[in-house]
Design an enzyme around this catalytic site. Structure first.
Site, PDB file in Angstrom:
ATOM      1  N   LYS A 123      -0.575   8.243  -6.296  1.00 36.40           N
ATOM      2  CA  LYS A 123      -0.003   7.585  -5.116  1.00 36.40           C
ATOM      3  C   LYS A 123       1.478   7.283  -5.313  1.00 36.40           C
ATOM      4  CE  LYS A 123      -4.087   5.541  -3.005  1.00 36.40           C
ATOM      5  NZ  LYS A 123      -4.771   4.325  -2.611  1.00 36.40           N
ATOM      6  N   LYS A 204      -9.882  15.311  -2.772  1.00 36.53           N
ATOM      7  CA  LYS A 204     -10.900  14.383  -2.289  1.00 36.53           C
ATOM      8  C   LYS A 204     -10.785  14.152  -0.781  1.00 36.53           C
ATOM      9  CE  LYS A 204     -10.088  10.068  -2.510  1.00 36.53           C
ATOM     10  NZ  LYS A 204      -9.824   8.640  -2.720  1.00 36.53           N
ATOM     11  N   LYS A 207      -9.561   8.600   3.503  1.00 33.33           N
ATOM     12  CA  LYS A 207      -9.312   7.977   4.811  1.00 33.33           C
ATOM     13  C   LYS A 207      -7.952   8.337   5.375  1.00 33.33           C
ATOM     14  CE  LYS A 207     -10.583   4.027   2.765  1.00 33.33           C
ATOM     15  NZ  LYS A 207     -10.316   2.882   2.150  1.00 33.33           N
TER      16      LYS A 207
HETATM   17  P1  TYM Z   1     -11.752   2.940  -0.985  1.00 24.86           P
HETATM   18  O1  TYM Z   1     -11.570   1.990   0.135  1.00 24.86           O
HETATM   19  O2  TYM Z   1     -10.726   4.023  -1.147  1.00 24.86           O
HETATM   20  O3  TYM Z   1     -13.153   3.643  -0.863  1.00 24.86           O
HETATM   21  C1  TYM Z   1     -14.324   2.893  -0.628  1.00 24.86           C
HETATM   22  C2  TYM Z   1     -15.479   3.519  -1.381  1.00 24.86           C
HETATM   23  O4  TYM Z   1     -15.694   4.857  -0.923  1.00 24.86           O
HETATM   24  C3  TYM Z   1     -15.722   5.747  -2.044  1.00 24.86           C
HETATM   25  N1  TYM Z   1     -15.172   7.043  -1.643  1.00 24.86           N
HETATM   26  C4  TYM Z   1     -15.766   8.225  -1.881  1.00 24.86           C
HETATM   27  N2  TYM Z   1     -16.934   8.549  -2.460  1.00 24.86           N
HETATM   28  C5  TYM Z   1     -17.260   9.865  -2.529  1.00 24.86           C
HETATM   29  N3  TYM Z   1     -16.447  10.852  -2.050  1.00 24.86           N
HETATM   30  C6  TYM Z   1     -15.270  10.573  -1.462  1.00 24.86           C
HETATM   31  N4  TYM Z   1     -14.490  11.542  -0.966  1.00 24.86           N
HETATM   32  C7  TYM Z   1     -14.877   9.197  -1.353  1.00 24.86           C
HETATM   33  N5  TYM Z   1     -13.799   8.573  -0.826  1.00 24.86           N
HETATM   34  C8  TYM Z   1     -13.989   7.256  -1.018  1.00 24.86           C
HETATM   35  C9  TYM Z   1     -14.824   5.077  -3.065  1.00 24.86           C
HETATM   36  O5  TYM Z   1     -15.070   5.562  -4.371  1.00 24.86           O
HETATM   37  C10 TYM Z   1     -15.194   3.632  -2.885  1.00 24.86           C
HETATM   38  O6  TYM Z   1     -16.388   3.341  -3.589  1.00 24.86           O
HETATM   39  N6  TYM Z   1     -10.242   0.182  -4.806  1.00 24.86           N
HETATM   40  C11 TYM Z   1     -11.345   0.494  -3.945  1.00 24.86           C
HETATM   41  C12 TYM Z   1     -11.930  -0.691  -3.217  1.00 24.86           C
HETATM   42  C13 TYM Z   1     -12.283  -1.840  -4.101  1.00 24.86           C
HETATM   43  C14 TYM Z   1     -13.505  -2.001  -4.806  1.00 24.86           C
HETATM   44  C15 TYM Z   1     -13.401  -3.297  -5.423  1.00 24.86           C
HETATM   45  C16 TYM Z   1     -14.631  -1.195  -4.982  1.00 24.86           C
HETATM   46  C17 TYM Z   1     -11.546  -2.948  -4.304  1.00 24.86           C
HETATM   47  N7  TYM Z   1     -12.191  -3.843  -5.095  1.00 24.86           N
HETATM   48  C18 TYM Z   1     -14.428  -3.753  -6.223  1.00 24.86           C
HETATM   49  C19 TYM Z   1     -15.651  -1.691  -5.780  1.00 24.86           C
HETATM   50  C20 TYM Z   1     -15.554  -2.964  -6.386  1.00 24.86           C
HETATM   51  C21 TYM Z   1     -10.907   1.482  -2.904  1.00 24.86           C
HETATM   52  O7  TYM Z   1      -9.763   1.540  -2.543  1.00 24.86           O
HETATM   53  O8  TYM Z   1     -11.928   2.179  -2.349  1.00 24.86           O
END
Ligand code: TYM
Length: 338
Positions: A123, A204, A207
Site C-alpha cells: 500500500k 487479490k 474492496k
Molecule cells: P478487510 O476489511 O480488508 O477484509 C475483511 C476480511 O475479508 C477478508 N478478505 C478476503 N478473504 C478471501 N479472499 C479475498 N479476496 C479477501 N479479501 C478480503 C480479509 O482477510 C478479512 O478477514 N485489517 C483487517 C480488518 C481487521 C481485523 C481486525 C480482522 C482489523 N482488526 C481484527 C480480524 C481481527 C482488514 O482490513 O480486513
C-alpha cells in the site's frame, strides 16, 4: 441442554474475533474469508464482530462518507445473518479501549516488525504520502484482537501475517510483563482463503480494486454479476481443472463455487463441461448465495436507526471486557493506577 452442560460449554467456549474495514464496498472475499466463518460458528463460540472504522483512516479517505460506510458494512453483516443476540457487532471507534491499548502495544512492537508487513509495503508503494497510521495499523489490529481474550481469528489469507504479528506481540508482552493476553491463532477458510480478482487472477479480489470489473460486490445486481463472471479471465486450455499455478482464473472460479456450496474445488471441476458451462454455473451459484443477503439488506437499510441501535448495544456489551484487559495491561506495564 442441562444447566451443567451449559455451564461447561460456557467455561470452555472458544472466543472468536473478526473485523472488517469500512472502505470501498463489501465484496465476496469478505463474505467467504470473514463474515461466513464468524456467522457459522456463532452459536458454538463466543464471537465478536467489529466494523473497524479507525482502520479506514490509514489511507486517504473521504470524511463525508465514512460514517455512512460504517453503517453500510454493519447492515451487510446483519443481512448475511449474524445473530447479534449471540455475537455482538459494534463500531471500533465506539470502544475507547482500542486506542488505549494500541499505544501500549506500540511500546512492545519493533519498528522492523511493522515495516516488514506485506500490506504496508504494497500500500505504501502506491502512495505519494504515507500516513504513519498505515505503518502502525497492524498494531491497532493486534489491540482489537487482544482486548477480547481472543483464541481464534477468522480471516482471509491476506490478513494472516497481521494475526501472526498480534500473536508475536502477545507472547512478547506476556514474557516481559506477565501473563496479560490470550495468545490468538489464525483461522483460514478451508476453501478460497484468497479469492482473486476476476480480471487479474494474480491479484487479490479487494474492496478498492480499480474499476471493480473483477470484483463481485455483495450488493451487485444479478446482471452485473453475470457480466463480471462472463468476462473473467480464464486460459486457452479449455479444460476445467483445479490447478491454481497453471490455471489461476479457472481455479479461482472453482474455489468461489466450492466455498459457496460447501464442497471441494477439485471435486466440482468435473461438473462443468467447458468454460462457458463453468461461468454460467458459477454465476448461478453466486447469484443464489447472495439473493437472501440482498433481500434482507434492502429491508434493513430502510431502517438505519435499528442498525445504529444494534451497534450501540454491541459497543456497550463488549466495552467492559475491553476495559478490563486494558487495565490489566496498564498495570502490568507499570503505569500508576488512576
Ligand atoms: P478487510 O476489511 O480488508 O477484509 C475483511 C476480511 O475479508 C477478508 N478478505 C478476503 N478473504 C478471501 N479472499 C479475498 N479476496 C479477501 N479479501 C478480503 C480479509 O482477510 C478479512 O478477514 N485489517 C483487517 C480488518 C481487521 C481485523 C481486525 C480482522 C482489523 N482488526 C481484527 C480480524 C481481527 C482488514 O482490513 O480486513
Amino acid at each position: 441442554m442441562t444447566p451443567d452442560t451449559l455451564a461447561t460449554q460456557l467455561l470452555t467456549c472458544t472466543r472468536r474475533y473478526t473485523g472488517l474495514t469500512p472502505s470501498g464496498n463489501p465484496q465476496l472475499g469478505n463474505l467467504i474469508g470473514a463474515i461466513r466463518p464468524a456467522i457459522a460458528d456463532a452459536d458454538s463460540t463466543e464471537t465478536v464482530v467489529a466494523i473497524v472504522d479507525l482502520h479506514a483512516l490509514t489511507v486517504e479517505h473521504d470524511a463525508r462518507q465514512l460514517a455512512e460506510r460504517t453503517l453500510r458494512f454493519a447492515t451487510v453483516i446483519l443481512a448475511a445473518g449474524l445473530d447479534t443476540r449471540q455475537a455482538p457487532l459494534y463500531a471500533q471507534s465506539h470502544v475507547s479501549a482500542h486506542t488505549g491499548l494500541h499505544y501500549l502495544l506500540e511500546a512492545a512492537t519493533h519498528y522492523g516488525e511493522a515495516h516488514r508487513m506485506i500490506q504496508f509495503k504494497e500500500k505504501s508503494a502506491k502512495q505519494e504520502t504515507v500516513r504513519l497510521a498505515l505503518l502502525t495499523y497492524p498494531v491497532l489490529m493486534a489491540s482489537d484482537i487482544l482486548l477480547y481474550d481472543t483464541d481464534e481469528v477468522p480471516v482471509g489469507e491476506d490478513q494472516r501475517q497481521h494475526v501472526e504479528l498480534a500473536r508475536d506481540i502477545a507472547i512478547r508482552f506476556n514474557r516481559t510483563y506477565g501473563d496479560v493476553f490470550t495468545v490468538p491463532k489464525v483461522v483460514l477458510p478451508e476453501v478460497a482463503a484468497r479469492i482473486m480478482d476476476l480480471t487479474d487472477p494474480t491479484r487479490k479480489m479487494g474492496k478498492t480494486n480499480a474499476g471493480g470489473a473483477g470484483v463481485i460486490f455483495l450488493l451487485d445486481r444479478p446482471d452485473e454479476i453475470r457480466k463480471k463472471i462472463s468476462r473473467a479471465v480464464t486460459d486457452s486450455r479449455n479444460s476445467v481443472a483445479y490447478d491454481p499455478d497453471n490455471q489461476p482464473g479457472v481455479s479461482n472460479l472453482l474455489s468461489i463455487a466450492a466455498a459457496l456450496t460447501g464442497t471441494d474445488p477439485e471435486l466440482i471441476a468435473g461438473d462443468f463441461a467447458g468454460y462457458g458451462a463453468l461461468k454460467s454455473g458459477v454465476t448461478d451459484i453466486v447469484v443464489e448465495a447472495l439473493r437472501p443477503l440482498q433481500v434482507r439488506y434492502a429491508e434493513l437499510s430502510a431502517d438505519p436507526t435499528t442498525v445504529r441501535g444494534i451497534l450501540a448495544d454491541g459497543a456497550h456489551r463488549v466495552a467492559e471486557r475491553a476495559d478490563r484487559t486494558l487495565n490489566r495491561a496498564r498495570t502490568a506495564i507499570g503505569l500508576l493506577p488512576a
